[in-house]
Write an enzyme that holds these catalytic residues in place. Structure first.
Site, PDB file in Angstrom:
ATOM      1  N   TRP A  21      65.596  -1.099 -21.074  1.00  0.00           N
ATOM      2  CA  TRP A  21      64.290  -1.069 -21.769  1.00  0.00           C
ATOM      3  C   TRP A  21      64.394  -0.241 -23.049  1.00  0.00           C
ATOM      4  O   TRP A  21      65.044   0.811 -23.044  1.00  0.00           O
ATOM      5  CB  TRP A  21      63.254  -0.435 -20.830  1.00  0.00           C
ATOM      6  N   GLN A  27      66.372  -0.769 -30.039  1.00  0.00           N
ATOM      7  CA  GLN A  27      66.765   0.509 -30.645  1.00  0.00           C
ATOM      8  C   GLN A  27      68.258   0.571 -30.982  1.00  0.00           C
ATOM      9  O   GLN A  27      68.646   1.214 -31.951  1.00  0.00           O
ATOM     10  CB  GLN A  27      66.398   1.655 -29.686  1.00  0.00           C
ATOM     11  N   ASP A  49      69.295  -3.160 -14.445  1.00  0.00           N
ATOM     12  CA  ASP A  49      67.867  -3.504 -14.428  1.00  0.00           C
ATOM     13  C   ASP A  49      67.393  -3.890 -15.823  1.00  0.00           C
ATOM     14  O   ASP A  49      67.679  -3.200 -16.806  1.00  0.00           O
ATOM     15  CB  ASP A  49      67.053  -2.298 -13.941  1.00  0.00           C
ATOM     16  N   TYR A  54      61.371  -7.339 -22.099  1.00  0.00           N
ATOM     17  CA  TYR A  54      61.995  -6.274 -22.906  1.00  0.00           C
ATOM     18  C   TYR A  54      62.522  -6.847 -24.227  1.00  0.00           C
ATOM     19  O   TYR A  54      63.206  -7.882 -24.237  1.00  0.00           O
ATOM     20  CB  TYR A  54      63.156  -5.609 -22.149  1.00  0.00           C
ATOM     21  N   GLN A 177      59.316  -0.241  -8.011  1.00  0.00           N
ATOM     22  CA  GLN A 177      59.931   0.446  -9.162  1.00  0.00           C
ATOM     23  C   GLN A 177      58.876   1.282  -9.880  1.00  0.00           C
ATOM     24  O   GLN A 177      58.157   0.787 -10.743  1.00  0.00           O
ATOM     25  CB  GLN A 177      60.576  -0.559 -10.116  1.00  0.00           C
ATOM     26  N   GLY A 285      68.503   5.189 -18.510  1.00  0.00           N
ATOM     27  CA  GLY A 285      68.666   4.497 -19.773  1.00  0.00           C
ATOM     28  C   GLY A 285      69.673   5.284 -20.596  1.00  0.00           C
ATOM     29  O   GLY A 285      69.936   6.452 -20.307  1.00  0.00           O
ATOM     30  N   GLN A 291      76.185   9.423 -22.867  1.00  0.00           N
ATOM     31  CA  GLN A 291      75.002   9.717 -22.034  1.00  0.00           C
ATOM     32  C   GLN A 291      75.174   9.120 -20.633  1.00  0.00           C
ATOM     33  O   GLN A 291      74.832   9.745 -19.633  1.00  0.00           O
ATOM     34  CB  GLN A 291      73.735   9.149 -22.684  1.00  0.00           C
ATOM     35  N   ASN A 295      75.093  11.382 -17.277  1.00  0.00           N
ATOM     36  CA  ASN A 295      74.105  11.132 -16.218  1.00  0.00           C
ATOM     37  C   ASN A 295      74.768  10.718 -14.910  1.00  0.00           C
ATOM     38  O   ASN A 295      74.276  11.050 -13.820  1.00  0.00           O
ATOM     39  CB  ASN A 295      73.101  10.064 -16.669  1.00  0.00           C
TER      40      ASN A 295
HETATM   41  N1  LIG Z   1      59.207  -0.913 -14.363  1.00  0.00           N
HETATM   42  C1  LIG Z   1      58.785  -0.339 -15.449  1.00  0.00           C
HETATM   43  O1  LIG Z   1      57.612  -0.446 -15.820  1.00  0.00           O
HETATM   44  C2  LIG Z   1      59.753   0.484 -16.269  1.00  0.00           C
HETATM   45  C3  LIG Z   1      59.288   1.327 -17.299  1.00  0.00           C
HETATM   46  C4  LIG Z   1      60.239   2.101 -17.986  1.00  0.00           C
HETATM   47  C5  LIG Z   1      61.589   1.977 -17.664  1.00  0.00           C
HETATM   48  N2  LIG Z   1      62.002   1.116 -16.679  1.00  0.00           N
HETATM   49  C6  LIG Z   1      63.417   0.954 -16.303  1.00  0.00           C
HETATM   50  O2  LIG Z   1      64.057   2.206 -16.194  1.00  0.00           O
HETATM   51  C7  LIG Z   1      65.122   2.285 -17.146  1.00  0.00           C
HETATM   52  C8  LIG Z   1      65.275   3.691 -17.610  1.00  0.00           C
HETATM   53  O3  LIG Z   1      64.089   4.136 -18.260  1.00  0.00           O
HETATM   54  P1  LIG Z   1      64.188   5.216 -19.402  1.00  0.00           P
HETATM   55  O4  LIG Z   1      65.051   4.679 -20.490  1.00  0.00           O
HETATM   56  O5  LIG Z   1      62.829   5.682 -19.739  1.00  0.00           O
HETATM   57  O6  LIG Z   1      65.006   6.355 -18.589  1.00  0.00           O
HETATM   58  P2  LIG Z   1      65.560   7.785 -18.864  1.00  0.00           P
HETATM   59  O7  LIG Z   1      66.908   7.747 -18.253  1.00  0.00           O
HETATM   60  O8  LIG Z   1      64.581   8.784 -18.375  1.00  0.00           O
HETATM   61  O9  LIG Z   1      65.664   7.957 -20.463  1.00  0.00           O
HETATM   62  C9  LIG Z   1      66.699   7.314 -21.160  1.00  0.00           C
HETATM   63  C10 LIG Z   1      66.809   7.796 -22.591  1.00  0.00           C
HETATM   64  O10 LIG Z   1      67.017   9.209 -22.643  1.00  0.00           O
HETATM   65  C11 LIG Z   1      68.059   9.515 -23.594  1.00  0.00           C
HETATM   66  N3  LIG Z   1      69.203  10.032 -22.823  1.00  0.00           N
HETATM   67  C12 LIG Z   1      69.744   9.487 -21.706  1.00  0.00           C
HETATM   68  N4  LIG Z   1      70.744  10.243 -21.222  1.00  0.00           N
HETATM   69  C13 LIG Z   1      70.848  11.301 -22.048  1.00  0.00           C
HETATM   70  C14 LIG Z   1      71.713  12.422 -22.062  1.00  0.00           C
HETATM   71  N5  LIG Z   1      72.626  12.595 -21.108  1.00  0.00           N
HETATM   72  N6  LIG Z   1      71.564  13.327 -23.059  1.00  0.00           N
HETATM   73  C15 LIG Z   1      70.622  13.152 -24.016  1.00  0.00           C
HETATM   74  N7  LIG Z   1      69.777  12.098 -24.061  1.00  0.00           N
HETATM   75  C16 LIG Z   1      69.884  11.174 -23.080  1.00  0.00           C
HETATM   76  C17 LIG Z   1      68.372   8.215 -24.297  1.00  0.00           C
HETATM   77  O11 LIG Z   1      67.499   8.023 -25.409  1.00  0.00           O
HETATM   78  P3  LIG Z   1      67.821   8.524 -26.915  1.00  0.00           P
HETATM   79  O12 LIG Z   1      69.306   8.630 -27.075  1.00  0.00           O
HETATM   80  O13 LIG Z   1      67.209   7.461 -27.754  1.00  0.00           O
HETATM   81  O14 LIG Z   1      67.085   9.820 -27.051  1.00  0.00           O
HETATM   82  C18 LIG Z   1      68.023   7.181 -23.255  1.00  0.00           C
HETATM   83  O15 LIG Z   1      67.762   5.896 -23.770  1.00  0.00           O
HETATM   84  C19 LIG Z   1      64.731   1.268 -18.214  1.00  0.00           C
HETATM   85  O16 LIG Z   1      65.824   0.831 -18.978  1.00  0.00           O
HETATM   86  C20 LIG Z   1      64.181   0.153 -17.360  1.00  0.00           C
HETATM   87  O17 LIG Z   1      65.230  -0.571 -16.745  1.00  0.00           O
HETATM   88  C21 LIG Z   1      61.096   0.383 -15.987  1.00  0.00           C
END
Ligand SMILES: NC(=O)c1ccc[n+]([C@@H]2O[C@H](COP(=O)([O-])OP(=O)(O)OC[C@H]3O[C@@H](n4cnc5c(N)ncnc54)[C@H](OP(=O)(O)O)[C@@H]3O)[C@@H](O)[C@H]2O)c1
Length: 333
Positions: A21, A27, A49, A54, A177, A285, A291, A295
């Protein structure tokens, strides 16, 4: 990597899943998307996922290309249906028409004959639940979908779906989810107890609060270049709810806790979600492969109860727990 059952089903999935996502088709460029998928596979992540909507349907295409050539049996591919995929009045929601059309389009974009999990991305108040459950069941019987799940449904909505499945002999949902992380705990009081009883696993999203729980956003400072908070194509809006100095200050106070546990803040955040036994996987994500590697270090980590209590004490009033925050749009978007 460690692997868990998806709810009470026989399907095993990696406890860290990779989701695309905001990133793929939007992005980040395709090279970065492919590098992240390759890093995920290297780390033992087998569960991916995505969703039809998306990046205006482009995310599924990017993931399909990135996974092309990988042994299909070694992957669990999850996608979803509900949010608009086009301008038409039926290009959204959970009607039989849109479910059937969107499922087939997802299979084409993902270059696969079946998806492992098909999820209702929200509850559709404009479609009888029985119509949705029957369409999902038909996809299962056709072998195009192996398991069905939901996303961000309230406890009573999940209970209603289970009742229909039982009464009608339909395949029952195996997963939900929801958003779940140290700050956002709204599933704990109602959704989790029901799901534990019914054998439904949580596949949780935003385990690091979209990046906020990595500690890279400092209170009173501009967000780092290239981060989600600077992404004008949508990311900045979605993350804005967490970009508050009081919260960012408390996240900095978690740093010594992570240090003592020998973890980065990102690893601490992901590991925190995995301590909940009802969680089948945390979907991370990432915009770059480093990253993903960072993670993935959360896999298999056990946090002791005293450390969990310190996290609660530090985050205190920033923790959101009211189940009222689980809600689907009152009408189709
Ligand atoms: N069902 C739903 O309604 C719903 C809604 C949201 C998400 N999702 C699912 O959940 C997945 C994950 O969501 P999310 O992207 O919000 O999760 P997240 O893992 O909380 O955030 C991911 C973002 O944080 C940053 N990041 C990740 N690891 C990092 C690290 N080690 N150090 C520094 N920055 C880091 C990156 O963005 P930057 O590098 O751009 O800062 C990355 O894109 C989505 O891809 C999707 O599959 C589902």
């Amino acid at each position: 990597m460690e692997y868990r059952h998806l709810g009470r089903s026989g399907l095993k999935i990696s406890e860290l899943a990779y989701g695309n996502w905001i990133t793929h088709g939007s992005q980040v460029e395709e090279d970065a998307a492919r590098a992240c998928v390759a890093a995920a596979l290297d780390e033992g992540i087998t569960t991916f996922d995505t969703a039809d909507a998306y990046a205006g349907t482009k995310a599924e295409e990017v993931l399909g290309r990135a996974l092309h050539g990988v042994r299909r049996e070694s992957l669990e591919i999850f996608t979803k249906v509900f949010w608009p995929t086009g301008a038409g009045q039926n290009d959204r929601g959970l009607s039989r028409k849109h479910i059937m059309e969107s499922a087939h389009a997802s299979l084409r974009r993902l270059q696969t004959d079946y998806v492992d999990l098909y999820q209702a991305h929200r509850y559709d108040h404009e479609t009888p639940l029985e119509e949705t459950m029957r369409a999902f069941d038909d996809l299962v019987r056709q072998g195009k979908v192996l398991y069905v799940g939901v996303s961000e449904w309230r406890a009573e909505e999940i209970a209603a779906a289970l009742k229909i499945a039982e009464d009608m002999g339909f395949d029952r949902i195996v997963s939900n989810q929801p958003q779940y992380n140290m700050i956002w705990r709204v599933i704990e009081s109602e959704v989790v107890p029901l799901c534990e009883k019914e054998g439904i696993g949580q596949v949780v999203f935003s385990p690091i609060g979209q990046g906020v729980l990595t500690g890279k956003y400092l209170p009173g400072a501009a967000p780092p270049a290239g981060s989600r908070a600077t992404d004008e194509s949508g990311g900045a809006t979605f993350i804005s709810r967490f970009m508050k100095d009081d919260l960012l200050t408390r996240v900095q106070e978690l740093k010594p806790v992570a240090d003592e546990a020998g973890l980065t803040l990102a690893q601490l955040a992901v590991a925190w979600t995995l301590q909940n036994p009802n969680v089948s996987a945390a979907i991370i994500g990432a915009t770059r492969p480093e990253q993903v590697r960072d993670n993935a270090g959360a896999a298999g980590v056990r946090l002791d109860p005293a450390l969990m209590r310190r996290i609660d004490d530090i985050l205190g009033p920033e923790i959101v727990s009211d189940p009222v925050h689980t809600a689907s749009p009152p009408s189709r978007p």
